[in-house]
Design an enzyme around this catalytic site. Structure first.
Site, PDB file in Angstrom:
ATOM      1  CD  GLN A  66      12.209  40.755  31.117  1.00 30.98           C
ATOM      2  OE1 GLN A  66      11.035  40.080  31.535  1.00 30.98           O
ATOM      3  NE2 GLN A  66      12.165  41.111  30.055  1.00 30.98           N
ATOM      4  CG  HIS A  94       8.969  36.826  29.805  1.00 29.49           C
ATOM      5  ND1 HIS A  94       8.646  35.927  28.720  1.00 29.49           N
ATOM      6  CD2 HIS A  94       9.481  38.052  29.460  1.00 29.49           C
ATOM      7  CE1 HIS A  94       8.872  36.832  27.674  1.00 29.49           C
ATOM      8  NE2 HIS A  94       9.255  38.167  28.220  1.00 29.49           N
ATOM      9  CD  GLU A 115      -3.670  39.042  25.366  1.00 30.91           C
ATOM     10  OE1 GLU A 115      -3.444  38.399  24.670  1.00 30.91           O
ATOM     11  OE2 GLU A 115      -4.177  38.664  26.635  1.00 30.91           O
ATOM     12  CE1 TYR A 160      -8.040  36.074  30.997  1.00 30.51           C
ATOM     13  CE2 TYR A 160      -7.306  34.506  32.471  1.00 30.51           C
ATOM     14  CZ  TYR A 160      -8.302  35.270  32.235  1.00 30.51           C
ATOM     15  OH  TYR A 160      -9.330  35.624  33.165  1.00 30.51           O
ATOM     16  CE1 TYR A 170       9.515  41.386  21.603  1.00 32.54           C
ATOM     17  CE2 TYR A 170      10.130  39.270  22.118  1.00 32.54           C
ATOM     18  CZ  TYR A 170       9.562  40.435  22.219  1.00 32.54           C
ATOM     19  OH  TYR A 170       8.755  40.696  23.732  1.00 32.54           O
TER      20      TYR A 170
END
Length: 374
Positions: free
Chosen positions: A91, A155, A249, A259, A270
């Protein structure tokens, strides 16, 4: 051979059941789209158009994850030269781009990307600023580089936004170390950061002066925020983040807030196992909305344009998983409705409202599409 096939089928069935079993009580059902628009391709053949912004002349700058920065004018693409070396893995790559609020005066362009700079193998998210001159980046300044480098491919975040006071916010995901990084303010990753526009630390950042902490941190306990935007009415910074399986979210960013990831989550792992049994806890900021099942959100924009009277005042969020743009209808800070837009368009990586008042989508494998109301 038959045993192997049977085992594989059982695993697939288990995972499918786990996904289907995720039900959110009293959720807002998403409505089918009312197609009262046409789509126009502004720029084609861009593999993963991650970030986009507009120059004063109305032309666009678009980042492509592999490391290309495009200048798009009159549907023609030109590659900007002298883009820093990008660590392209999973990513990670060339990520977001934003102009300084006073760009017309100072010419600063801000970008985040995965970089292998520093010690150790792999890479981590970096923030720079630069100026554009004769089709090339110049005066490149390093503002922040997360550590430590890692070869994990997930991430990296990342989005950039400025608030009404000129502070710069950017996000970095937890880099696949969810039990290590998000809850530790002495470590990068799983955070939203706030800086002055020159990369210095604001004196009123929440953890300034604490020994050993990363003083750029503004919030923590974030999993992988890939959408961040300023609410044009309140000036507050909103962000969304990917949950695991379930539990994406939308949050309103508050100074020093936690958070929750992975201590509190609405999702599961997963493989169907439990990450946390808690979805609320004292001291943990609750989301204003969460998706179950996940939509894999990427990019977000508040609609302020009169060109879309039914969308004005609401929020647009791209869905990578379901390949549509979602209209999240708001009443103040409350989500009151959901509707599909551009159904089956492809993986919507980004969405933004241009200075011309039109909405633009970055769609993987296609490019930049403009939504034109009928």
């Amino acid at each position: 051979m038959k045993k192997t096939a049977l085992a594989s089928l059982m695993i697939i069935s288990f995972l499918s059941f786990g996904c289907e079993a995720q039900v959110k009580p009293n959720d807002l059902a998403i409505k089918d789209e009312a197609k009262n628009y046409t789509l126009k391709t502004v720029a084609s053949d861009i593999a993963i158009p991650w970030g986009m912004t507009w120059l004063p002349d109305g032309s666009m700058l678009v980042t492509e994850k592999s490391g290309i920065l495009y200048h798009i004018k009159n549907s023609a693409k030109t590659e900007i030269k002298n883009v820093p070396k990008v660590y392209s893995r999973g990513q990670g790559g060339l990520l977001d781009i934003a102009l300084h609020p006073n760009y017309a005066k100072n010419g600063w362009i801000y970008m985040t990307y995965a970089s292998d700079e520093g010690d150790g193998t792999g890479g981590h998210t970096k923030l720079i600023r630069a100026k554009l001159l004769d089709g090339s980046l110049t005066q490149i300044e390093s503002l922040y580089k997360a550590t430590p480098n890692t070869t994990k491919g997930q991430h990296f975040g990342s989005r950039i936004v400025f608030d009404n006071d000129g502070y710069l916010y950017f996000s970095i995901g937890e880099r696949g170390e969810h039990f290590v990084n998000p809850q530790d303010i002495k470590r990068d990753g799983g955070k939203i950061y706030r800086l002055n526009d020159d990369g210095s630390i604001p004196k009123d950042n929440p953890f300034v002066g604490q020994a050993g902490v990363k003083e750029a941190i503004y919030t923590y306990g974030n999993r992988n925020p890939q959408g961040i935007a300023k609410n044009p009415t309140t000036g507050a910074i909103w962000a969304h983040e990917h949950g695991p399986q379930g539990g994406d979210e939308i949050n309103i960013i508050k100074k020093g807030a936690n958070y929750g990831w992975p201590v509190v989550t609405y999702g599961i792992d997963y493989d169907g196992t439990t990450i946390s049994k808690e979805n609320e806890k004292p001291g943990i900021e609750k989301p204003i909305y969460y998706w179950l099942p996940s939509i894999a959100p990427s990019g977000m924009a508040f609609v302020t344009s009169d060109k879309y009277p039914d969308w004005k005042g609401h929020l647009l969020v791209g869905s990578l998983k379901f390949q549509y743009l979602e209209l999240v209808k708001l009443k103040g800070n409350e989500v009151i409705g959901r509707q599909k837009i551009a159904t089956d368009i492809g993986r919507v990586r980004n969405v933004a409202q241009g200075p011309d008042g039109y909405i633009y989508m970055g769609v993987e494998g296609k490019g930049i599409l403009k939504i034109i109301p009928n």
